[in-house]
Design a protein around this motif. Structure first.
Motif, PDB file in Angstrom:
ATOM      1  N   GLN A  11      -8.217  -0.742  14.222  1.00 12.61           N
ATOM      2  CA  GLN A  11      -8.547  -1.784  15.189  1.00 12.61           C
ATOM      3  C   GLN A  11      -8.351  -1.250  16.603  1.00 12.61           C
ATOM      4  OE1 GLN A  11      -5.924  -5.225  15.450  1.00 12.61           O
ATOM      5  NE2 GLN A  11      -7.678  -6.575  15.703  1.00 12.61           N
ATOM      6  N   GLY A  12      -9.316  -1.508  17.476  1.00 13.47           N
ATOM      7  CA  GLY A  12      -9.217  -1.082  18.866  1.00 13.47           C
ATOM      8  C   GLY A  12      -9.727   0.324  19.121  1.00 13.47           C
ATOM      9  N   SER A  70     -13.851  -4.462  16.801  1.00 15.97           N
ATOM     10  CA  SER A  70     -12.684  -4.547  15.920  1.00 15.97           C
ATOM     11  C   SER A  70     -11.498  -5.223  16.613  1.00 15.97           C
ATOM     12  CB  SER A  70     -12.286  -3.155  15.400  1.00 15.97           C
ATOM     13  OG  SER A  70     -11.857  -2.319  16.444  1.00 15.97           O
ATOM     14  N   THR A  71     -11.380  -5.041  17.925  1.00 13.57           N
ATOM     15  CA  THR A  71     -10.305  -5.696  18.674  1.00 13.57           C
ATOM     16  C   THR A  71     -10.432  -7.212  18.616  1.00 13.57           C
ATOM     17  OG1 THR A  71     -10.069  -3.818  20.160  1.00 13.57           O
ATOM     18  CG2 THR A  71      -9.225  -5.908  20.962  1.00 13.57           C
ATOM     19  N   ALA A  72     -11.652  -7.711  18.555  1.00 12.09           N
ATOM     20  CA  ALA A  72     -11.905  -9.156  18.570  1.00 12.09           C
ATOM     21  C   ALA A  72     -11.595  -9.843  17.232  1.00 12.09           C
ATOM     22  CB  ALA A  72     -13.359  -9.419  18.955  1.00 12.09           C
ATOM     23  N   VAL A  79      -2.721  -4.887   7.745  1.00 14.32           N
ATOM     24  CA  VAL A  79      -4.098  -4.527   7.399  1.00 14.32           C
ATOM     25  C   VAL A  79      -4.898  -5.770   7.012  1.00 14.32           C
ATOM     26  CG1 VAL A  79      -3.506  -2.192   6.624  1.00 14.32           C
ATOM     27  CG2 VAL A  79      -3.590  -4.061   4.973  1.00 14.32           C
ATOM     28  N   LEU A  80      -6.188  -5.669   7.192  1.00 10.89           N
ATOM     29  CA  LEU A  80      -7.119  -6.711   6.757  1.00 10.89           C
ATOM     30  C   LEU A  80      -8.074  -6.054   5.772  1.00 10.89           C
ATOM     31  CD1 LEU A  80      -8.300  -9.575   7.020  1.00 10.89           C
ATOM     32  CD2 LEU A  80      -9.676  -8.717   8.929  1.00 10.89           C
ATOM     33  N   ASP A  81      -8.086  -6.533   4.542  1.00  9.52           N
ATOM     34  CA  ASP A  81      -8.947  -5.976   3.505  1.00  9.52           C
ATOM     35  C   ASP A  81     -10.205  -6.818   3.369  1.00  9.52           C
ATOM     36  OD1 ASP A  81      -7.276  -3.818   2.714  1.00  9.52           O
ATOM     37  OD2 ASP A  81      -5.993  -5.239   1.649  1.00  9.52           O
ATOM     38  N   GLN A 100     -22.251   0.116  -0.095  1.00 13.73           N
ATOM     39  CA  GLN A 100     -21.328  -1.009  -0.304  1.00 13.73           C
ATOM     40  C   GLN A 100     -19.932  -0.454  -0.514  1.00 13.73           C
ATOM     41  OE1 GLN A 100     -22.901  -2.758  -3.875  1.00 13.73           O
ATOM     42  NE2 GLN A 100     -21.912  -1.266  -5.206  1.00 13.73           N
ATOM     43  N   GLY A 101     -18.948  -1.319  -0.342  1.00 10.52           N
ATOM     44  CA  GLY A 101     -17.590  -0.869  -0.615  1.00 10.52           C
ATOM     45  C   GLY A 101     -16.532  -1.744   0.005  1.00 10.52           C
ATOM     46  N   ALA A 102     -15.333  -1.204   0.046  1.00  7.62           N
ATOM     47  CA  ALA A 102     -14.191  -1.875   0.662  1.00  7.62           C
ATOM     48  C   ALA A 102     -14.099  -1.430   2.112  1.00  7.62           C
ATOM     49  CB  ALA A 102     -12.913  -1.526  -0.080  1.00  7.62           C
ATOM     50  N   MET A 103     -13.697  -2.350   2.972  1.00  7.15           N
ATOM     51  CA  MET A 103     -13.464  -2.040   4.382  1.00  7.15           C
ATOM     52  C   MET A 103     -12.046  -2.496   4.704  1.00  7.15           C
ATOM     53  SD  MET A 103     -15.403  -3.472   7.817  1.00  7.15           S
ATOM     54  CE  MET A 103     -16.931  -2.576   7.555  1.00  7.15           C
ATOM     55  N   THR A 104     -11.246  -1.589   5.214  1.00  6.99           N
ATOM     56  CA  THR A 104      -9.885  -1.908   5.614  1.00  6.99           C
ATOM     57  C   THR A 104      -9.776  -1.748   7.123  1.00  6.99           C
ATOM     58  OG1 THR A 104      -9.002  -1.107   3.511  1.00  6.99           O
ATOM     59  CG2 THR A 104      -7.452  -1.286   5.337  1.00  6.99           C
ATOM     60  N   ILE A 105      -9.252  -2.764   7.781  1.00 11.24           N
ATOM     61  CA  ILE A 105      -9.007  -2.674   9.218  1.00 11.24           C
ATOM     62  C   ILE A 105      -7.501  -2.621   9.419  1.00 11.24           C
ATOM     63  CG2 ILE A 105      -9.323  -3.749  11.478  1.00 11.24           C
ATOM     64  CD1 ILE A 105     -11.861  -5.023  10.363  1.00 11.24           C
ATOM     65  N   ASN A 106      -7.038  -1.540  10.058  1.00 12.97           N
ATOM     66  CA  ASN A 106      -5.611  -1.330  10.328  1.00 12.97           C
ATOM     67  C   ASN A 106      -5.271  -1.923  11.679  1.00 12.97           C
ATOM     68  OD1 ASN A 106      -5.182   0.480   7.950  1.00 12.97           O
ATOM     69  ND2 ASN A 106      -6.715   1.689   9.056  1.00 12.97           N
ATOM     70  N   ARG A 107      -4.333  -2.823  11.686  1.00 14.22           N
ATOM     71  CA  ARG A 107      -3.999  -3.570  12.900  1.00 14.22           C
ATOM     72  C   ARG A 107      -3.517  -2.666  14.031  1.00 14.22           C
ATOM     73  NH1 ARG A 107      -0.121  -8.859  13.299  1.00 14.22           N
ATOM     74  NH2 ARG A 107      -0.783  -9.503  15.362  1.00 14.22           N
ATOM     75  N   GLU A 108      -3.995  -2.992  15.210  1.00 13.84           N
ATOM     76  CA  GLU A 108      -3.669  -2.248  16.429  1.00 13.84           C
ATOM     77  C   GLU A 108      -2.319  -2.713  17.007  1.00 13.84           C
ATOM     78  OE1 GLU A 108      -6.057  -1.384  20.550  1.00 13.84           O
ATOM     79  OE2 GLU A 108      -6.318  -3.344  19.621  1.00 13.84           O
ATOM     80  N   VAL A 109      -1.543  -1.770  17.509  1.00 11.99           N
ATOM     81  CA  VAL A 109      -0.300  -2.086  18.205  1.00 11.99           C
ATOM     82  C   VAL A 109      -0.527  -2.032  19.708  1.00 11.99           C
ATOM     83  CG1 VAL A 109       2.078  -1.362  18.628  1.00 11.99           C
ATOM     84  CG2 VAL A 109       1.113  -1.231  16.320  1.00 11.99           C
ATOM     85  N   THR A 110      -1.183  -0.969  20.179  1.00  7.95           N
ATOM     86  CA  THR A 110      -1.442  -0.785  21.607  1.00  7.95           C
ATOM     87  C   THR A 110      -2.586  -1.684  22.037  1.00  7.95           C
ATOM     88  OG1 THR A 110      -0.732   1.504  21.456  1.00  7.95           O
ATOM     89  CG2 THR A 110      -2.037   0.884  23.404  1.00  7.95           C
ATOM     90  N   ARG A 111      -2.364  -2.510  23.079  1.00 10.40           N
ATOM     91  CA  ARG A 111      -3.403  -3.411  23.558  1.00 10.40           C
ATOM     92  C   ARG A 111      -3.499  -3.307  25.060  1.00 10.40           C
ATOM     93  NH1 ARG A 111      -1.717  -5.957  18.918  1.00 10.40           N
ATOM     94  NH2 ARG A 111       0.095  -7.062  19.582  1.00 10.40           N
TER      95      ARG A 111
END
Length: 111
Positions: A11-12, A70-72, A79-81, A100-111
């Motif tokens: 993310q970000g 992704s930031t939005a 994580v968001l699966d 097709q497949g799985a998408m994982t978004i790893n949460r951002e710490v730095t903003r």
């Protein structure tokens, strides 16, 4: 049958991946994708089309999720699966799911 390709996005940060469908030529096609929390979710978490997040050039398709997109995405936890698929619409209106497949978004710490 669609290729399975699992994606991990920070993310970000910009995410870019290119697919090569040689010897197929995608010239004249458009493309679209959606990512949802599960197959039955009513609203996509992330979606895009060509031109935009998807770019077609001959047998190549580039998938770009900009940092701003992704930031939005709001979520809790680390994580968001998601599940996603990517479709090509041929000039004769035939729709083909190509990835097709799985998408994982790893949460951002730095903003």
């Amino acid at each position: 049958m669609a290729q399975t390709y699992d994606i991990s996005i920070d993310q970000g940060a910009d995410f870019i991946v290119s697919f090569d469908f040689s010897p197929r030529d995608l010239t004249g096609c458009t493309a679209r994708f959606q990512a949802r929390q599960d197959f039955d979710s009513k609203q996509p978490v992330l979606s895009g089309t060509s031109p935009g997040m998807l770019t077609i050039s001959g047998p190549h398709l580039q998938f770009h999720v900009p940092a701003s997109a992704s930031t939005a995405i709001p979520f809790k936890g680390e994580v968001l699966d998601l599940v996603y698929d990517l479709e090509v619409v041929w000039p004769n209106s035939l729709v083909e799911r190509i990835v097709q497949g799985a998408m994982t978004i790893n949460r951002e710490v730095t903003r």
